[in-house]
Design an enzyme around this catalytic site. Structure first.
Site, mmCIF file in Angstrom:
data_model
loop_
_atom_site.group_PDB
_atom_site.id
_atom_site.type_symbol
_atom_site.label_atom_id
_atom_site.label_comp_id
_atom_site.label_asym_id
_atom_site.label_seq_id
_atom_site.Cartn_x
_atom_site.Cartn_y
_atom_site.Cartn_z
ATOM 1 N N CYS A 393 0.837 -1.210 0.000
ATOM 2 C CA CYS A 393 0.000 0.000 0.000
ATOM 3 C C CYS A 393 0.864 1.249 0.000
ATOM 4 O O CYS A 393 0.845 2.049 0.947
ATOM 5 C CB CYS A 393 -0.945 -0.024 1.205
ATOM 6 N N GLU A 394 1.649 1.419 -1.051
ATOM 7 C CA GLU A 394 2.518 2.576 -1.235
ATOM 8 C C GLU A 394 2.561 2.906 -2.721
ATOM 9 O O GLU A 394 2.756 2.019 -3.552
ATOM 10 C CB GLU A 394 3.949 2.288 -0.760
#
Length: 465
Positions: A393-394
């Site tokens: 989640c980046e």
């Protein structure tokens, strides 16, 4: 110049890719210098290592996985040892550290450079004799120094006055006189990423040559009855292709060496020029062979020593990346493929794989570039500009920023990224609680696990609640 990713969405197709990345004539072709020696695509279109297909490796060991061509790694170790015949070649364990790899390096004639108690523990567990070890680090704890001195490691590279005092104190207490090298900041600006350039003035490593600290530090070591000044050390950075920076560093180091030789009672023996030799990650990278590097460095040292009227010292170098990096590729499975339409009719494929920044942080950390290929089959589809991304989640979770893959790349395909042996597993993390991949070594057509895959149970074992 760094441009925010949103800026890449405004322009035609050519503007979306770097200038060095050309549209391939054959999207299935493997550029030999990017891959380990025994990697090839067979007639059925499948990439194989030593006769073993990536499909079989994925089925047996799962994905993602780091896959090591052990024969290739050993051959690289031998090539550097032979090129620097008469010198000491230390494998830099920080690039990748495991018992099997350290043992292989020593079996092929190399020594090992460690910089923490953990790396030292692995080296000892691999059966490596302490005298074949060098000990680095800018903040070695008293406990780490005590262990190194008790074991009588081959040499300790001092990085501060505090360390020099600690070494002298521990040596006096134990009645052991350790061999100490002084790390010199030679003031060379290496042409590499700022975070891996290590010999300019404004950074944490070593003693400055320009302000006299290096001379003072070496003098303190030489004057102590509890240490032996073994020599001088310099490391100018990493992923460097131009040997001119090494030559300038060597010249400055030899001049200090000659000055100290005239003033100290016991002669120094060693001059360590460090590591940082570049390796190929993409088609833009073209490193020199070790024999050419050895000739360049040897010539400058001989010339400077002759000018100073001293005999040439014994040389040392510390390659890591260039030995292990090209010997490994990471094998992923494609999870999703998302075509993103951009302005001016251009588009890009976002290819998501089952790993990411937890197994290769370098693109996010250094803006490092990598290559990739669909490895489980060949394709007749046209090349499409793609970005390989991970599952984290980046927004910065990018594995390969720019690459041409076949336009029909699809979920379930196996994707291989070459050149991932150095600073990928060793910098790996459990971000988003993703277990780290295994390392699978292939030698003589046989595959074995040398570092096991982490499991969720391993993560929970450390979470004591």
């Amino acid at each position: 110049m760094h441009i925010h990713e949103a800026g890449a969405m405004h322009g035609d197709f050519a503007s979306l890719r770097p200038g060095w990345l050309g549209v391939p004539d054959d999207v299935n072709a493997l550029l030999p210098r990017l891959w380990a020696n025994n990697v090839a695509r067979s007639d059925d279109g499948v990439v194989r290592l030593g006769g073993l297909s990536v499909a079989d490796l994925a089925e047996e060991f799962g994905t993602p996985a780091y896959v090591l061509d052990e024969d290739d790694f050993r051959a690289r170790c031998r090539a550097w040892a032979e090129a620097f015949d008469g010198a000491d070649v230390f494998y830099a364990a920080k690039a990748f550290c495991s018992k099997a790899v350290l043992r292989a390096a020593v079996e092929e004639g190399l020594n090992v450079d460690v910089c923490t108690a953990g790396e030292l523990a692995v080296a000892l567990a691999a059966g490596i004799e302490p005298y074949r070890l060098g000990y680095h680090g800018n903040n070695k704890s008293p406990a780490e120094l005590r262990q190194a001195i008790e074991l009588r490691v081959g040499r300790i590279v001092a990085d501060s006055y505090t360390e020099i005092e600690r070494i002298a104190s521990i040596g006096a207490e134990l009645g052991i006189r350790p061999h100490v090298m002084v790390r010199v900041n030679v003031g060379v600006e290496a042409h590499t990423h700022e975070y891996i350039a290590t010999a300019h003035e404004d950074q944490k490593f070593g003693f400055s040559l320009a302000d006299g600290d290096a001379y003072e530090a070496a003098g303190r070591v030489a004057a102590s009855e509890h240490m032996y000044l073994a020599g001088l050390h310099s490391h100018i950075g990493s992923q460097i292709f131009d040997t001119s920076a090494f030559e300038v560093s060597a010249a400055r180091l030899v001049r200090l060496f000659a000055r100290l030789q005239e003033e100290i009672d016991e002669p120094m023996a060693d001059l360590d020029l460090g590591g940082g030799f570049g390796m190929p990650y993409t088609s833009q990278d073209d490193p020199q062979p070790p024999v050419d590097i050895a000739a360049s460095l040897g010539k400058i040292v001989q010339t400077e020593c002759a000018a100073a009227g001293i005999g040439a010292p014994r040389l040392s170098i510390e390659p890591g990346r260039t030995l292990i990096g090209p010997a490994v590729f990471t094998l992923y499975e494609v999870g999703t493929v998302k075509p993103v339409k951009l302005s001016a009719g251009a588009s890009r494929l976002y290819v998501s794989v089952d790993g990411g920044m937890s197994d290769n942080i370098r693109p996010a950390l250094y803006d490092a570039s990598y290559s990739a290929t669909v490895a489980s089959r060949s394709s007749e589809a046209a090349p499409a500009l793609a970005r390989v991304v991970g599952k984290h989640c980046e927004a910065g979770d990018i594995v390969v920023k720019d690459e041409f893959l076949p336009a029909d790349v699809a979920p379930g395909d196996l994707l291989a990224v070459p050149g991932t042996g150095a600073y990928c597993r060793s910098m790996g993390s459990n971000y988003n609680h993703v277990p780290r991949p295994p390392v699978v070594a292939v030698r003589g057509g046989q595959a074995r696990v040398i570092l096991a895959r982490e499991t969720v149970d391993d993560l929970l074992r450390l979470d004591v609640g």
